[in-house]
Design a protein around this motif. Sequence first.
Motif, PDB file in Angstrom:
ATOM      1  N   GLY A 166       0.821  -1.208   0.000  1.00  0.00           N
ATOM      2  CA  GLY A 166       0.000   0.000   0.000  1.00  0.00           C
ATOM      3  C   GLY A 166       0.859   1.263   0.000  1.00  0.00           C
ATOM      4  O   GLY A 166       2.064   1.208  -0.269  1.00  0.00           O
ATOM      5  N   ILE A 167       0.225   2.396   0.255  1.00  0.00           N
ATOM      6  CA  ILE A 167       0.956   3.667   0.348  1.00  0.00           C
ATOM      7  C   ILE A 167       0.731   4.227   1.748  1.00  0.00           C
ATOM      8  O   ILE A 167      -0.418   4.404   2.178  1.00  0.00           O
ATOM      9  CB  ILE A 167       0.457   4.678  -0.707  1.00  0.00           C
ATOM     10  CG1 ILE A 167       0.709   4.148  -2.125  1.00  0.00           C
ATOM     11  CG2 ILE A 167       1.141   6.035  -0.519  1.00  0.00           C
ATOM     12  CD1 ILE A 167       0.169   5.047  -3.229  1.00  0.00           C
ATOM     13  N   LYS A 168       1.825   4.482   2.446  1.00  0.00           N
ATOM     14  CA  LYS A 168       1.718   5.024   3.803  1.00  0.00           C
ATOM     15  C   LYS A 168       1.861   6.545   3.767  1.00  0.00           C
ATOM     16  O   LYS A 168       2.453   7.078   2.821  1.00  0.00           O
ATOM     17  CB  LYS A 168       2.789   4.399   4.693  1.00  0.00           C
ATOM     18  CG  LYS A 168       2.546   2.900   4.872  1.00  0.00           C
ATOM     19  CD  LYS A 168       3.589   2.208   5.680  1.00  0.00           C
ATOM     20  CE  LYS A 168       3.257   0.731   5.838  1.00  0.00           C
ATOM     21  NZ  LYS A 168       3.104   0.002   4.569  1.00  0.00           N
ATOM     22  N   PRO A 169       1.297   7.244   4.752  1.00  0.00           N
ATOM     23  CA  PRO A 169       1.390   8.710   4.752  1.00  0.00           C
ATOM     24  C   PRO A 169       2.836   9.173   4.600  1.00  0.00           C
ATOM     25  O   PRO A 169       3.730   8.650   5.261  1.00  0.00           O
ATOM     26  CB  PRO A 169       0.825   9.100   6.125  1.00  0.00           C
ATOM     27  CG  PRO A 169      -0.080   7.974   6.488  1.00  0.00           C
ATOM     28  CD  PRO A 169       0.537   6.744   5.914  1.00  0.00           C
ATOM     29  N   GLY A 170       3.054  10.131   3.727  1.00  0.00           N
ATOM     30  CA  GLY A 170       4.393  10.665   3.494  1.00  0.00           C
ATOM     31  C   GLY A 170       5.155   9.951   2.397  1.00  0.00           C
ATOM     32  O   GLY A 170       6.169  10.432   1.908  1.00  0.00           O
TER      33      GLY A 170
END
Lengths: 332, 297
Positions: free
Chosen positions: A270-274
Motif C-alpha cells: 500500500g501507500i503510507k502517509p508521506g
Amino acid sequence: MATNDPTPRSFGQRLQSLSRQTVYLILIIVVSASVLISKFMGLTLPNKPGAGSQDFFAAIMAIPEGSTVFIQSDVTNSTRGESAGQFEALLRILMRRNIKFAVFCASGEPQAPQVAIDVIARINAQRIANGERAYERWNDWVSLGLFPDGRATAKAMMANLRTAIDKKDTPPGKPPTDVWQSPVMEKLKVIDDIGLYILVTASKTSDILVERLKFAPVTYGDVPLRTKLGCMVTGVMGPETNNYYRSSQIFGVVIGLNGAVEIEHLMENGIKPGQSETYRSLSIEGFKGMQNYARGMAYYLALHTAMGLLIVLVIMGNVGMWLTRRQTGGGA
Amino acid sequence: MNWLFLAQAETPEYNFWNGAPGSPALLTKVVIALLVGIGIMIALMFAPTRLRRPLVALATFVAGGFWMASTFWPTAPDAVTEGRNASEKVAIFLKDVTSVVADFSNVLTAFLLGLGIYSIVSVHGKRILKRQQDWSFSVVLFASIVLMAIFGYADWMDEQNRTAAVTALSPGFWNRGRDLLFDGMLQNMDAAMFSLIAFFILSAAYRAFRIRSVESTILLSTALIVMLSLMGVVVSAWDGLAGDFAGGNLKLSEISKFINSNLQTPGIQAVKFGLGIATLAMAMRIWLSLERGGLNS
C-alpha cells in the motif's frame, strides 16, 4: 622464413573480442538461471515505487466500487515480459475492488483482444482456485473487440460514446447482445462517465489518446485527478510517455517490468502517509495476505542479472580497449 | 429522415446508418451499400487515367477536411439544434457524423487485413502450384491459417453456452485446441522473435559502447545510472548507504530522477516538438496532394 602462426592476442584484445555466440550463450544461461531461481525460491527483491506508479495505483484504488474502467489493451505476447505483468496486476486490483471493466484494442493489432481475454481467463482461474468469486463476462466485464483505426475511434468516443461503440458481447448462455445492455456499460452516456481510461501499450498509442481524449477533472476520495487517462507502457515507450505524466496529461504511468514490480509492491504494501510524492498525506491499504507478487517479481531477478551482465560486458570492452591502447601507445 | 439523428433530445436506437439485427431494413441497407460500393469500384476501374489523380486528390481532401474541421471547428454547448446559428449547426453536424466516419475508417483499415490475407494466398498459392523452392513451408502456412480459423471460430461458438467458471474448470475440446495453437504456439513464437532484441542489444553494446570522447563518456555514465536505477537491489543498497548525506541528493533514486526530469524529458520534448512540426508540414502536403509519389508522381 614466413610463419603461419597467428600473432598471439593480448589480454586487452581478448577482453574486447568475445565471440557473438559466447555472449549469447552467457545471456541464455544467466537469464534462464535467474528465472528458475526466482520460480523455485520465490524470491522477493526490494523495490522503491516511483511517483508515476504511485499515482497510478492511488487512482485505481480510489475510484468508487462498481465504476466502469475502460482498458485499451494494445499489447500482444511479444512484449509479455513487461506488459503481461502490468496487465495482470491491473486486473487483480480491479477484480478485488469489484470494479467493472471493458477491454478492447484500438491499435489495429488483431491478436490483442484475444491476448487480453486469455489473461482475464488466467486470472479468473486463479481466483476460482483461491475460492474467490469468478469475474463473469458480461456482468463484470465485457470485451469490445478490435477497433482497427484508433485515431478515428478516439475522436468518435469524444463526440458520442454511445454511437462510437457499436459492438456485441456474449451474456452467459445467450447469443451475442449489444454491449450497451450489459451492466458494465448501461450507465455510461458520455466519456466522462467512465471511471478511468487505462491504456496498456507497447507503442505510441498514448500519443493518439492524449491528443484526442479530454476528460473533466474529478476527485475520487482523497485523489484529485486532472484527467482519467493512465498508461501502462513498455520500457522503450517509458521516456516518451513520461512527458505526458510530467505535464499531468495522464494521471499515472507504469513503465516496463520495473513498473510491474512497483505495482505489485504497492499491492502488497500500500501507500503510507508521506510516501506518495504527489499526495503527501495519502494512505492506502494494500492487499496484504493475497497473491500480490506474481509475474513482475518472477522476472525481476532476470532483469537485475541481464542489466548486470550488460554493464559487465561494457566495462570489459572498455577495459580491453584501454589496455590495448596502453600497450600499443594509444594507436589501437 | 432526420440526418442529424444524434442532435435530438433522445438519441434514436436506430438511424439512417444502422438497423435492428436481422431486420429487412438492415438487410436492404447492406445490399444497397454493397451495390453502391461495387458501382464505385467499377466506375473507378473504368475511369480515364488522367481523371484518377484528381479523384484521389478530391477523396484525400474531403477525408482530411472532415477531421480538420471536426478538430478546429468551435463546438456547440449541447446537441439541441433549435435556435442555433449556422456555425453551431455545423458543429453539431460534425459531432453527429464523427461516429459514422469513424466506422467507415475502421472498416477501411480492416480491409488492410483482408488485403494482407489476399497477398499471402496469392504469393504462397502460386509457390505451391508451381512447386517453387520451399513450397512445403507455404503448405504449413495455409494449414496454420485454416486450423487457427477453425479452432478460433469453433471455440467462440462453444463459448456462447459456457460460463467463465465452467470454462476455467473444464475447458472444452475446441478451447484446448485454440489454446494450444494460439497461446501455446503462435504467442510463444511471437515472444521468442521479440526476445532476440535482447541478444542484439547485448552484443551491440559490448562491441560499440566505448569511451572514446567526452560525449560518449557522458552517454555511458548516464546510461549506467539509469540501468542501475532499474535494479531494485542496487537502488535499495545505494540509497541506504547515501542516507541523508548532501540532503539525500546522492541517493541513486534521486540522481536517476534528476536525469529523468531534467535531461531525458526536456530532450524528448524537444525532439517531439520538431517531429510534430515536421508531421504537420507533411500532413498538409499529403492533404493538399502536393506530395510527389504514388498517383501524384
